[in-house]
Design a protein around this motif. Structure first.
Motif, PDB file in Angstrom:
ATOM      1  N   THR A  86     -20.640 -29.520  -2.350  1.00 24.56           N
ATOM      2  CA  THR A  86     -20.072 -28.174  -2.421  1.00 24.56           C
ATOM      3  C   THR A  86     -20.497 -27.496  -3.716  1.00 24.56           C
ATOM      4  OG1 THR A  86     -18.054 -28.882  -3.565  1.00 24.56           O
ATOM      5  CG2 THR A  86     -18.048 -29.012  -1.147  1.00 24.56           C
ATOM      6  N   ARG A  87     -19.981 -26.302  -3.894  1.00 22.39           N
ATOM      7  CA  ARG A  87     -20.250 -25.562  -5.129  1.00 22.39           C
ATOM      8  C   ARG A  87     -19.777 -26.349  -6.354  1.00 22.39           C
ATOM      9  NH1 ARG A  87     -19.071 -19.215  -6.336  1.00 22.39           N
ATOM     10  NH2 ARG A  87     -18.850 -19.339  -8.598  1.00 22.39           N
ATOM     11  N   GLY A  88     -18.729 -27.145  -6.190  1.00 19.79           N
ATOM     12  CA  GLY A  88     -18.224 -27.934  -7.305  1.00 19.79           C
ATOM     13  C   GLY A  88     -19.240 -28.941  -7.800  1.00 19.79           C
ATOM     14  N   GLU A  89     -19.968 -29.579  -6.888  1.00 20.70           N
ATOM     15  CA  GLU A  89     -20.992 -30.538  -7.302  1.00 20.70           C
ATOM     16  C   GLU A  89     -22.153 -29.828  -8.005  1.00 20.70           C
ATOM     17  OE1 GLU A  89     -18.261 -32.539  -5.398  1.00 20.70           O
ATOM     18  OE2 GLU A  89     -19.394 -31.136  -4.146  1.00 20.70           O
ATOM     19  N   VAL A  90     -22.510 -28.648  -7.531  1.00 23.44           N
ATOM     20  CA  VAL A  90     -23.580 -27.886  -8.190  1.00 23.44           C
ATOM     21  C   VAL A  90     -23.146 -27.494  -9.595  1.00 23.44           C
ATOM     22  CG1 VAL A  90     -24.960 -25.776  -8.084  1.00 23.44           C
ATOM     23  CG2 VAL A  90     -24.455 -27.032  -5.985  1.00 23.44           C
ATOM     24  N   ARG A  91     -21.894 -27.059  -9.727  1.00 25.82           N
ATOM     25  CA  ARG A  91     -21.373 -26.698 -11.046  1.00 25.82           C
ATOM     26  C   ARG A  91     -21.421 -27.886 -12.002  1.00 25.82           C
ATOM     27  NH1 ARG A  91     -15.438 -26.336 -10.508  1.00 25.82           N
ATOM     28  NH2 ARG A  91     -15.747 -28.599 -10.682  1.00 25.82           N
ATOM     29  N   ASP A  92     -21.000 -29.057 -11.518  1.00 25.40           N
ATOM     30  CA  ASP A  92     -20.978 -30.235 -12.383  1.00 25.40           C
ATOM     31  C   ASP A  92     -22.385 -30.741 -12.675  1.00 25.40           C
ATOM     32  OD1 ASP A  92     -18.256 -30.089 -12.449  1.00 25.40           O
ATOM     33  OD2 ASP A  92     -17.926 -31.595 -10.898  1.00 25.40           O
ATOM     34  N   TRP A  93     -23.326 -30.524 -11.778  1.00 25.57           N
ATOM     35  CA  TRP A  93     -24.731 -30.885 -12.021  1.00 25.57           C
ATOM     36  C   TRP A  93     -25.270 -30.079 -13.202  1.00 25.57           C
ATOM     37  CZ3 TRP A  93     -29.617 -28.927  -9.302  1.00 25.57           C
ATOM     38  CH2 TRP A  93     -30.690 -29.815  -9.476  1.00 25.57           C
ATOM     39  N   VAL A  94     -24.947 -28.778 -13.214  1.00 23.85           N
ATOM     40  CA  VAL A  94     -25.374 -27.924 -14.321  1.00 23.85           C
ATOM     41  C   VAL A  94     -24.683 -28.345 -15.613  1.00 23.85           C
ATOM     42  CG1 VAL A  94     -25.366 -25.563 -15.208  1.00 23.85           C
ATOM     43  CG2 VAL A  94     -25.915 -25.985 -12.807  1.00 23.85           C
ATOM     44  N   ARG A  95     -23.382 -28.638 -15.541  1.00 27.79           N
ATOM     45  CA  ARG A  95     -22.658 -29.085 -16.731  1.00 27.79           C
ATOM     46  C   ARG A  95     -23.236 -30.395 -17.267  1.00 27.79           C
ATOM     47  NH1 ARG A  95     -17.555 -30.602 -15.117  1.00 27.79           N
ATOM     48  NH2 ARG A  95     -16.980 -30.803 -17.324  1.00 27.79           N
ATOM     49  N   TRP A  96     -23.619 -31.278 -16.364  1.00 27.19           N
ATOM     50  CA  TRP A  96     -24.201 -32.559 -16.763  1.00 27.19           C
ATOM     51  C   TRP A  96     -25.510 -32.340 -17.514  1.00 27.19           C
ATOM     52  CZ3 TRP A  96     -28.577 -35.295 -14.630  1.00 27.19           C
ATOM     53  CH2 TRP A  96     -28.676 -36.630 -15.050  1.00 27.19           C
ATOM     54  N   TYR A  97     -26.331 -31.432 -17.020  1.00 33.20           N
ATOM     55  CA  TYR A  97     -27.584 -31.126 -17.704  1.00 33.20           C
ATOM     56  C   TYR A  97     -27.333 -30.481 -19.068  1.00 33.20           C
ATOM     57  CZ  TYR A  97     -31.310 -32.308 -14.448  1.00 33.20           C
ATOM     58  OH  TYR A  97     -32.221 -32.995 -13.678  1.00 33.20           O
ATOM     59  N   ARG A  98     -26.327 -29.650 -19.171  1.00 31.41           N
ATOM     60  CA  ARG A  98     -26.066 -28.938 -20.421  1.00 31.41           C
ATOM     61  C   ARG A  98     -25.631 -29.869 -21.550  1.00 31.41           C
ATOM     62  NH1 ARG A  98     -25.186 -23.364 -20.645  1.00 31.41           N
ATOM     63  NH2 ARG A  98     -23.626 -23.754 -22.258  1.00 31.41           N
ATOM     64  N   CYS A  99     -25.051 -31.008 -21.209  1.00 32.64           N
ATOM     65  CA  CYS A  99     -24.580 -31.917 -22.251  1.00 32.64           C
ATOM     66  C   CYS A  99     -25.514 -33.105 -22.451  1.00 32.64           C
ATOM     67  CB  CYS A  99     -23.163 -32.408 -21.935  1.00 32.64           C
ATOM     68  SG  CYS A  99     -23.032 -33.437 -20.453  1.00 32.64           S
ATOM     69  N   ARG A 100     -26.689 -33.075 -21.831  1.00 31.48           N
ATOM     70  CA  ARG A 100     -27.631 -34.181 -21.960  1.00 31.48           C
ATOM     71  C   ARG A 100     -28.830 -33.781 -22.810  1.00 31.48           C
ATOM     72  NH1 ARG A 100     -28.262 -38.583 -19.070  1.00 31.48           N
ATOM     73  NH2 ARG A 100     -30.514 -38.255 -18.876  1.00 31.48           N
ATOM     74  N   ALA A 101     -29.384 -34.776 -23.506  1.00 37.18           N
ATOM     75  CA  ALA A 101     -30.623 -34.561 -24.252  1.00 37.18           C
ATOM     76  C   ALA A 101     -31.804 -34.807 -23.326  1.00 37.18           C
ATOM     77  CB  ALA A 101     -30.691 -35.500 -25.453  1.00 37.18           C
ATOM     78  N   ASN A 102     -32.823 -33.994 -23.479  1.00 39.55           N
ATOM     79  CA  ASN A 102     -34.024 -34.142 -22.663  1.00 39.55           C
ATOM     80  C   ASN A 102     -34.843 -35.324 -23.188  1.00 39.55           C
ATOM     81  OD1 ASN A 102     -36.456 -33.899 -21.291  1.00 39.55           O
ATOM     82  ND2 ASN A 102     -36.493 -31.667 -21.421  1.00 39.55           N
ATOM     83  N   PRO A 103     -35.053 -36.373 -22.393  1.00 37.52           N
ATOM     84  CA  PRO A 103     -35.801 -37.546 -22.898  1.00 37.52           C
ATOM     85  C   PRO A 103     -37.236 -37.217 -23.290  1.00 37.52           C
ATOM     86  CG  PRO A 103     -35.442 -37.707 -20.528  1.00 37.52           C
ATOM     87  CD  PRO A 103     -34.625 -36.563 -21.000  1.00 37.52           C
ATOM     88  N   GLN A 104     -37.808 -36.144 -22.740  1.00 35.64           N
ATOM     89  CA  GLN A 104     -39.179 -35.789 -23.108  1.00 35.64           C
ATOM     90  C   GLN A 104     -39.265 -35.238 -24.522  1.00 35.64           C
ATOM     91  OE1 GLN A 104     -40.887 -33.178 -20.213  1.00 35.64           O
ATOM     92  NE2 GLN A 104     -41.154 -34.782 -18.703  1.00 35.64           N
ATOM     93  N   ARG A 105     -38.125 -34.883 -25.121  1.00 35.39           N
ATOM     94  CA  ARG A 105     -38.129 -34.394 -26.496  1.00 35.39           C
ATOM     95  C   ARG A 105     -38.152 -35.542 -27.502  1.00 35.39           C
ATOM     96  NH1 ARG A 105     -38.908 -30.482 -23.735  1.00 35.39           N
ATOM     97  NH2 ARG A 105     -37.574 -28.637 -23.571  1.00 35.39           N
TER      98      ARG A 105
END
Length: 407
Positions: A86-105
């Motif tokens: 649902t929209r809730g999973e999409v929202r949490d997917w974005v939140r998960w990305y926002r609090c993660r460091a990009n390993p390619q950096r």
């Protein structure tokens, strides 16, 4: 599934790295998504096959496949089926990305302390270093990929009842987004979860810095690559597509495969100086077949130069000069030089830059910070016109002493 009462603690969510994107058959499907057992993920591969039939490039398919791989891993960690998201999973997917460091950096060891702080500005180039987090544009692209996949799944009756990715009410097509620069001044409203993007003006290398970078290069191959890039504005992928048989020394041109070209070729002009460096570099190698890549590794058995190996050419120069120059900076420099040529029309600039939309070309017509500073200095130092005269009862010499200039 999200119960809508309390948000998930995505900061501590452990997402296993299950599944992979693998090469497929170049004739039917160049990239495929497989699960942890190696079996194909059919609902995603059907979408990729549909995109491939619509003449999307293999690079596009690869990027979209990785976007859906990330989504599949995230849903697996939540134990939610893709058809029940649902929209809730999409929202949490974005939140998960926002609090993660990009390993390619992450480059080098954890004890490597000489690297600049992410997001800080380099004094030599005036350009900021990449943030340690994921880029906002990357998150927006993932949302676009996910939305496109669910639209395809709905039209194909693959199972889901809704597209969980919300859209803006005035969602525009890509063509409309390009047209709004000229036809529609009203900015597009962001759809939910789409990140704010900051449009940064392109930065060109100064002549002095370019000369320093070029002088720091150690081989004729590296000098040929840099001279070709800045004289023709070729992207890194276009440089890597060059083949021996695609060089035309008679008129100093070369055929390259443009970005998104799907194997098609375009002819580009290369400066005489750059062609001279290419000739010097090729003279050091045995004569190869026409299909041999122009750029090969120099150590061990010669292999086609990869994008990451090409980046290392400038990593050495940056460490020496204290700069953060990238291969794409040479393209920006080429484009800015065209924009400063008063005899060059915008249509000619678009063709030379190989921009699909003229809106991309207009970015280079904006004045630079240095130009604005010069203009402002001229404005401040320009005497008012007409020259003011003292009012009756005031002596011009007294006013000159008082204000420091003649009246």
């Amino acid at each position: 599934m999200d119960d809508g009462i309390e948000p998930r603690l995505v900061e501590v969510l452990d997402v296993p790295r299950l599944g992979a994107v693998v090469r497929g058959n170049a004739g039917s499907l160049p990239w495929r998504l497989v699960d942890e057992s190696g079996a194909g993920v059919n609902h995603v591969n059907l979408w990729l096959a549909d995109l491939f039939a619509c003449d999307n490039s293999p690079a596009t398919l690869r990027a979209y496949a990785y976007d859906l791989l990330s989504w599949s891993r995230f849903l697996g960690a939540l134990q939610v089926s893709w058809t029940q998201a649902t929209r809730g999973e999409v929202r949490d997917w974005v939140r998960w990305y926002r609090c993660r460091a990009n390993p390619q950096r992450r480059r080098g060891s954890s004890a490597d302390t000489h690297r600049p702080t992410p997001g800080s500005v380099n004094e030599r180039t005036g350009k900021a270093y990449l943030e340690s987090s994921y880029a906002r544009s990357s998150m927006n692209r993932r949302l676009s990929s996910l939305s496109g996949f669910y639209e395809f799944a709905l039209e194909s009756d693959l199972g889901p009842l809704i597209n969980p990715v919300p859209k803006s009410r005035d969602d525009l097509t890509r063509l409309d987004v390009h047209r709004q620069h000229f036809d529609n001044p009203r900015p597009q409203k962001r759809a939910p979860y789409r990140q704010k993007l900051v449009e940064r003006a392109p930065r060109a290398l100064s002549d002095d810095l370019y000369e320093e970078v070029f002088a720091s290069l150690r081989t004729n191959r590296d000098r040929a690559i840099v001279a070709t890039a800045i004289s023709s504005g070729l992207r890194a992928s276009e440089l890597l597509s060059m083949r021996r048989g695609m060089l035309h020394a008679a008129d100093q041109t070369a055929d390259v495969i443009p970005k998104g070209g799907n194997g098609s070729r375009v002819m580009v002009r290369i400066s005489p100086t750059a062609y001279l460096w290419i000739a010097r570099y090729l003279a050091e190698r045995p004569v190869g077949p026409p299909e041999e890549p122009v750029w090969l590794t120099l150590r061990g058995t010669p292999r086609p130069l990869s994008y990451w190996a090409m980046r290392q050419i400038l990593e050495r120069s940056n460490a020496l000069l204290g700069s953060n120059v990238t291969m794409h900076d040479f393209r920006h420099t080429f484009c800015m030089r065209l924009a400063q040529d008063e005899n060059m029309t915008i249509a000619e600039m678009q063709e030379l830059m190989r921009h699909a939309s003229i809106a991309s070309t207009t970015r280079y017509l904006r004045p630079t910070v240095a130009e604005l500073v010069d203009k402002l200095d001229q404005h401040w130092n320009r005497p008012p016109s007409p020259q003011p005269t003292p009012a009756k009862g005031y002596a011009a010499e007294d006013l000159q002493v008082l204000f420091g200039r003649a009246f």
